[in-house]
Write an enzyme that holds these catalytic residues in place. Sequence first.
Site, mmCIF file in Angstrom:
data_model
loop_
_atom_site.group_PDB
_atom_site.id
_atom_site.type_symbol
_atom_site.label_atom_id
_atom_site.label_comp_id
_atom_site.label_asym_id
_atom_site.label_seq_id
_atom_site.Cartn_x
_atom_site.Cartn_y
_atom_site.Cartn_z
ATOM 1 N N GLY B 22 47.328 49.210 35.283
ATOM 2 C CA GLY B 22 46.246 48.823 36.180
ATOM 3 C C GLY B 22 45.095 49.799 36.229
ATOM 4 O O GLY B 22 44.270 49.728 37.142
ATOM 5 N N LYS B 221 39.162 45.922 30.049
ATOM 6 C CA LYS B 221 38.374 46.734 30.968
ATOM 7 C C LYS B 221 37.287 47.467 30.200
ATOM 8 O O LYS B 221 37.518 47.959 29.094
ATOM 9 C CB LYS B 221 39.285 47.747 31.669
ATOM 10 C CG LYS B 221 40.383 47.091 32.495
ATOM 11 C CD LYS B 221 39.815 46.382 33.702
ATOM 12 C CE LYS B 221 40.912 45.754 34.541
ATOM 13 N NZ LYS B 221 40.379 45.183 35.804
ATOM 14 N N ASP B 249 35.541 43.349 31.953
ATOM 15 C CA ASP B 249 35.580 43.657 33.387
ATOM 16 C C ASP B 249 35.150 45.106 33.595
ATOM 17 O O ASP B 249 35.828 46.027 33.147
ATOM 18 C CB ASP B 249 37.016 43.439 33.889
ATOM 19 C CG ASP B 249 37.165 43.681 35.380
ATOM 20 O OD1 ASP B 249 36.179 44.086 36.028
ATOM 21 O OD2 ASP B 249 38.284 43.469 35.894
ATOM 22 N N GLU B 275 32.683 40.796 34.208
ATOM 23 C CA GLU B 275 33.214 40.737 35.568
ATOM 24 C C GLU B 275 32.861 42.005 36.329
ATOM 25 O O GLU B 275 32.903 43.097 35.769
ATOM 26 C CB GLU B 275 34.734 40.580 35.445
ATOM 27 C CG GLU B 275 35.501 40.613 36.739
ATOM 28 C CD GLU B 275 36.982 40.310 36.504
ATOM 29 O OE1 GLU B 275 37.317 39.694 35.462
ATOM 30 O OE2 GLU B 275 37.798 40.699 37.345
ATOM 31 N N GLU B 303 36.593 39.615 43.388
ATOM 32 C CA GLU B 303 37.809 40.241 43.929
ATOM 33 C C GLU B 303 37.488 41.170 45.083
ATOM 34 O O GLU B 303 38.349 41.434 45.919
ATOM 35 C CB GLU B 303 38.595 40.977 42.837
ATOM 36 C CG GLU B 303 37.976 42.254 42.353
ATOM 37 C CD GLU B 303 38.816 42.936 41.276
ATOM 38 O OE1 GLU B 303 38.815 42.433 40.152
ATOM 39 O OE2 GLU B 303 39.461 43.958 41.556
ATOM 40 N N ASP B 326 39.587 36.306 45.941
ATOM 41 C CA ASP B 326 40.837 37.047 46.090
ATOM 42 C C ASP B 326 41.601 36.484 47.289
ATOM 43 O O ASP B 326 41.055 36.350 48.387
ATOM 44 C CB ASP B 326 40.548 38.530 46.292
ATOM 45 C CG ASP B 326 41.813 39.364 46.329
ATOM 46 O OD1 ASP B 326 42.059 40.101 45.357
ATOM 47 O OD2 ASP B 326 42.561 39.285 47.327
ATOM 48 N N HIS B 353 41.267 36.035 41.301
ATOM 49 C CA HIS B 353 41.667 37.385 40.917
ATOM 50 C C HIS B 353 43.181 37.508 40.946
ATOM 51 O O HIS B 353 43.812 37.267 41.968
ATOM 52 C CB HIS B 353 41.035 38.377 41.907
ATOM 53 C CG HIS B 353 41.511 39.789 41.732
ATOM 54 N ND1 HIS B 353 41.897 40.577 42.796
ATOM 55 C CD2 HIS B 353 41.654 40.550 40.628
ATOM 56 C CE1 HIS B 353 42.261 41.768 42.344
ATOM 57 N NE2 HIS B 353 42.124 41.786 41.042
#
Lengths: 434, 434
Positions: B22, B221, B249, B275, B303, B326, B353
Amino acid sequence: MTTITHLEVRDTRFPTSRDLDGSDAMNAAPDYSATYVILSTDAGDGHEGHGLTFTIGRGNEVCVAAVNSLASRIVGRELETITADMGRFWRDLTSGDSQLRWLGPEKGVIHLACAAIVNAVWDLWAKREGKPIWKLLADMTPEELVRCLDFRFVSDALTPGEALAILKRNEAGKAQREAHMREAGYPGYTTSAGWLGYSEDKMRQLAREALAEGWEHFKQKVGGDLTEDRRRAQILREEIGWQRTLMMDANQMWDVDEAIANMRSLAEYAPLWIEEPTSPDDILGHAEIRARLAPSIGVATGEHCHNRVMFKQLLQADAIDFCQLDAARLGGLNEVIVVLLLAAKYDVPVCPHGGGVGLCEYTQHISLFDYIAVSGSLEGRLLEYVDHLHEHFVDPVRIDKGRYLVPEAPGYSITMHPESLARFQFPDGEAWQE
Amino acid sequence: MTTITHLEVRDTRFPTSRDLDGSDAMNAAPDYSATYVILSTDAGDGHEGHGLTFTIGRGNEVCVAAVNSLASRIVGRELETITADMGRFWRDLTSGDSQLRWLGPEKGVIHLACAAIVNAVWDLWAKREGKPIWKLLADMTPEELVRCLDFRFVSDALTPGEALAILKRNEAGKAQREAHMREAGYPGYTTSAGWLGYSEDKMRQLAREALAEGWEHFKQKVGGDLTEDRRRAQILREEIGWQRTLMMDANQMWDVDEAIANMRSLAEYAPLWIEEPTSPDDILGHAEIRARLAPSIGVATGEHCHNRVMFKQLLQADAIDFCQLDAARLGGLNEVIVVLLLAAKYDVPVCPHGGGVGLCEYTQHISLFDYIAVSGSLEGRLLEYVDHLHEHFVDPVRIDKGRYLVPEAPGYSITMHPESLARFQFPDGEAWQE
């Protein structure tokens, strides 16, 4: 070097709801409260940094929890390192811990908590320099000021270079404007007669007292029943006449179309502005309301506008005639200055949000600095004054004939008497045992 | 009548930062966490309502404090009274206590806390009805659904009448679309290979595994070093080819002009969308980015979009091509449905999200309901999938060949195993003692 050795945070609440002080259509019974921060150092000079964020009662404990969660980001740091690069410090506090940033970002509880800490750092710095905050800022060079700021997410509207240019434009007249303020004070307006919970008698009596004290500008709360709003406007106009200024404040009670319809009805009482006509997040809604009420009624908002990115857009969208930034909902003084500069660029007057507890103490510094060094103007500018709870401050605001006198004590004027902090500590203080 | 007798809130944290799961440019080392709410009743039927809001570690204790501050607004209430007028319940929880409302309003910690509680109520309701959430919603009449919603501050863009019309338009095909979902599942995309902290080897390996599993849509990402972003895009394109979808993103890392410049460089890798190119609060900034990147790259965000008022404006301003609401940053399912309806009106696809902990469990219900009863369309719609932490849920999402299978267990799929709640309790659980 001076190390910040300790952060103390207190849950301070005043039971103002008992008298309906501060009641409005959205906030029927507030208990004005502070999440109150005290920073200590190892300097041995007796100086502490005090800062607060303002809430209206329940939930203040959540802000206290957030300050505790942020404390490790400041305790142990050197004050001189912080003040040498205040912009960096601010970015680090508000965004340096991405786990805490997630809770906002830069909004709500975590940003309120940042404001209390940031303002305490400024208070400490100013006390050690022996200057009130407005003077500390006014004495900085444009370059020094810009170094205190974080332009992240606003550089499309205001670059550091543009900020410098605004500050340099006004450098020449600073001494003259400072002298003018010491002589004349900063013009204020009062909300004291206009709270929603007050009876007609109390309204008339408070309006007459305010007139006798020399006030020229008055605000009333609206957003309840429209007939009742009209009746109260009528009472105020009867008392203050039609030459003095009347403003109206709906505290977010209306949807967009409702705001327009209601203000068309209230236009008869010639309000200068409608404040918080709808959701504080609704930039495009405010722009719509403004366009459809122009030019007779201005639009004002800001006390719930949570950061510089929102103010940037309110200005870009031509959504407001008056910028009512809040000293403790924005992330403290650094972000306030960014908004002052944005407002100066877009030529919108700043009329900070007062009232509550401690907000007037803060905002006098902000408006003085704005006049002396940023906008250089008083046009369209009025500083809100509410006569609540000033007695708890060591250096309370001083008002004369409806104008704020210049504060001269070092710091941000936000230090409360230890007796007040003890008495109004929630839930254990004496005031909450009664 | 069934009374809600108890609210328990837990601080549940998973030490995901140890493996850089993450990780992105803004959130370098998240510990996926939940402020986890359990509602009990006096019904004696064994049903509890479970709900969570998602954070990334430190600060979860602040959300826990906020849930505790809100608890008295739900404990002692009757479930049947709540479900008979869910719109009223939602307004009351989010705005009924003006002192707590001040902490937002409707944003940040207090709104995250509302989401956990609101979703727990929905979970309880659905369990007692013996239906998964998507089915509970899909089986309601348009009138019943509209009664669950609060249109405050969005009525200028969506009236209850317009919401009814949207829902009625799609009533006829509901059974057919439900059958289609049970047969085909809902199309997903995966971010698993694209996290910023992963090595090239790990990226390639995860991309190959995802291809073998049947995924067709991939996200990476960006927002670190541009050269590095390009290199990683190149790696992914080498692995997935040019026929499959690649999304990017930036997790809010850029200012407006920077986002445009960087995406013009990354356009070479043909991303479907960028994003969170900048601050989630910057509606006008997103509109500017979208206008200047169109038509080659779409703009996606949501999100961190904190309420329906912000989504309303993103849609009004033509700022987004994809709405990434979200499930736990909006104030729970009631507000999610308002946003689904707004998006349907403005004809913008909703791609919720996912990731974190529990978000995929939530969003499968939202996207299914959107397809069956609101938008009636799959065009441009992909549901994010991240393969983290599903093993902790009693009814985890089920994926087959890159599609979400329809959840059939009653409730909102968010109930965790008691062993997981115990083991990952912060700071006392076993996982935090290691």
